[in-house]
Design an enzyme around this catalytic site. Structure first.
Site, mmCIF file in Angstrom:
data_model
loop_
_atom_site.group_PDB
_atom_site.id
_atom_site.type_symbol
_atom_site.label_atom_id
_atom_site.label_comp_id
_atom_site.label_asym_id
_atom_site.label_seq_id
_atom_site.Cartn_x
_atom_site.Cartn_y
_atom_site.Cartn_z
ATOM 1 N N ASP A 21 0.824 -1.216 0.000
ATOM 2 C CA ASP A 21 0.000 0.000 0.000
ATOM 3 C C ASP A 21 0.860 1.269 0.000
ATOM 4 O O ASP A 21 1.974 1.265 0.526
ATOM 5 C CB ASP A 21 -0.915 -0.025 1.238
ATOM 6 C CG ASP A 21 -2.051 0.982 1.111
ATOM 7 O OD1 ASP A 21 -2.412 1.332 -0.027
ATOM 8 O OD2 ASP A 21 -2.575 1.414 2.157
ATOM 9 N N HIS A 38 2.191 3.716 -9.141
ATOM 10 C CA HIS A 38 1.971 2.296 -9.463
ATOM 11 C C HIS A 38 3.151 1.732 -10.258
ATOM 12 O O HIS A 38 3.553 0.594 -10.060
ATOM 13 C CB HIS A 38 0.663 2.117 -10.238
ATOM 14 C CG HIS A 38 -0.558 2.466 -9.423
ATOM 15 N ND1 HIS A 38 -0.718 2.061 -8.117
ATOM 16 C CD2 HIS A 38 -1.673 3.189 -9.722
ATOM 17 C CE1 HIS A 38 -1.876 2.518 -7.647
ATOM 18 N NE2 HIS A 38 -2.471 3.204 -8.606
ATOM 19 N N LEU A 132 10.814 -20.415 -4.846
ATOM 20 C CA LEU A 132 9.780 -19.571 -4.247
ATOM 21 C C LEU A 132 8.428 -19.728 -4.965
ATOM 22 O O LEU A 132 8.375 -19.703 -6.192
ATOM 23 C CB LEU A 132 10.244 -18.113 -4.349
ATOM 24 C CG LEU A 132 9.260 -17.033 -3.955
ATOM 25 C CD1 LEU A 132 9.081 -16.992 -2.448
ATOM 26 C CD2 LEU A 132 9.743 -15.664 -4.456
#
Ligand code: IPE
Ligand code: IPE
Ligand code: MG
Length: 249
Positions: A21, A38, A132
């Site tokens: 955020d 963004h 991962l």
């Protein structure tokens, strides 16, 4: 000593979830458009994925776009979709090379066709990854997921595939989008807010929470390591007493 070396390798959080955020506020502070925030946010994702790989984290879940985010201005939603899909397609070869396996949780039916197709391609391309597991929460909200699970369970009971008496925590969890993924050990939220915004309500039941004021575009390798080190200083008691936990160790 570099922060990475301060991490105790035998006590790593197996699964880290992040609410990324603060992109908009990062941009606003610089007099830029939210879309610039963004863009920088996507760069931060690359840095944090690389850091997670270096630290040998097994699962990393990133909250990229919530169900509620569909309510943002159309132009911002479009920019976010384009940015994410472009980045995912561009990074797939490298992710594959590094043994990353991509998964997606969320309501894919709401994604524009081109975005769903690109995601599907990336998931297939990286399916053999054993390092991962990178879980992207896209068009995701926990309440959506829980309602969908309740519907599937009801349908299976009606069909006779599942008996009412067999519904327990384990079977319930197997109807969630995260059925193959262990619950997060550590939840990080950047950007200063201290809330979970409809994210993994069931799965976070016993996660450790870590909040930082750092806006997501500024979050990097050492911020991830600092969060892991903080986590390693916590005592996870799962309802038991401290004495009981020490005796087991
Ligand atoms: C997070 O940053 C990105 C998404 C929710 C997609 P925001 O866009 O929420 O940034 P702020 O919170 O407005 O600063
Ligand atoms: C949460 O951030 C969702 C994502 C990071 C994808 P928001 O910025 O949408 O959350 P609120 O509105 O502050 O709760
Ligand atoms: Mg926000």
């Amino acid at each position: 000593m570099p922060l990475l070396d301060k991490i105790e390798r035998n006590r790593l959080p197996a699964h880290i979830a992040i609410i990324m955020d603060g992109n908009g506020r990062w941009a606003k502070k610089r007099g830029m458009e939210r879309s610039e925030g963004h863009k920088e946010g996507v760069n931060a994702i690359k840095k944090v994925v690389e850091a997670a790989l270096k630290a040998s984290v097994q699962y990393l879940t990133l909250y990229a776009f919530s169900t509620e985010n569909w309510g943002r201005p159309t132009e911002e939603v479009q920019q976010l979709m384009d940015l994410m899909i472009y980045a995912i397609s561009r990074e797939t070869p490298d992710l594959k090379k590094n043994g990353v396996k991509i998964c997606c949780i969320g309501d894919m039916d709401r994604l524009p066709k081109y975005a769903a197709t690109a995601m599907e391609e990336c998931i297939q391309e990286t399916a053999q990854g054993t390092g991962l597991t990178l879980v992207l929460a896209l068009s995701y909200s926990s309440k959506w997921e829980l309602v969908a699970a309740a519907r599937k369970i009801t349908a299976d009971v009606v069909k006779g595939v599942l008996q009412e008496g067999d519904i327990n925590e384990e079977t319930f969890a197997s109807y969630l989008t995260t059925c193959d993924i262990p619950d997060p050990d550590l939840l990080i939220r950047t950007g200063g807010e201290q809330r979970i915004s409809n994210f993994l309500l069931w799965q976070l039941a016993y996660a450790e929470f870590y909040f930082t004021d750092t806006f997501w575009p500024d979050f990097g390798e050492n911020d991830l390591y600092a969060a892991i080190i903080d986590y390693q200083g916590r005592e996870r008691r799962y309802g038991k007493t401290s004495d009981q936990i020490e005796r087991v160790q």
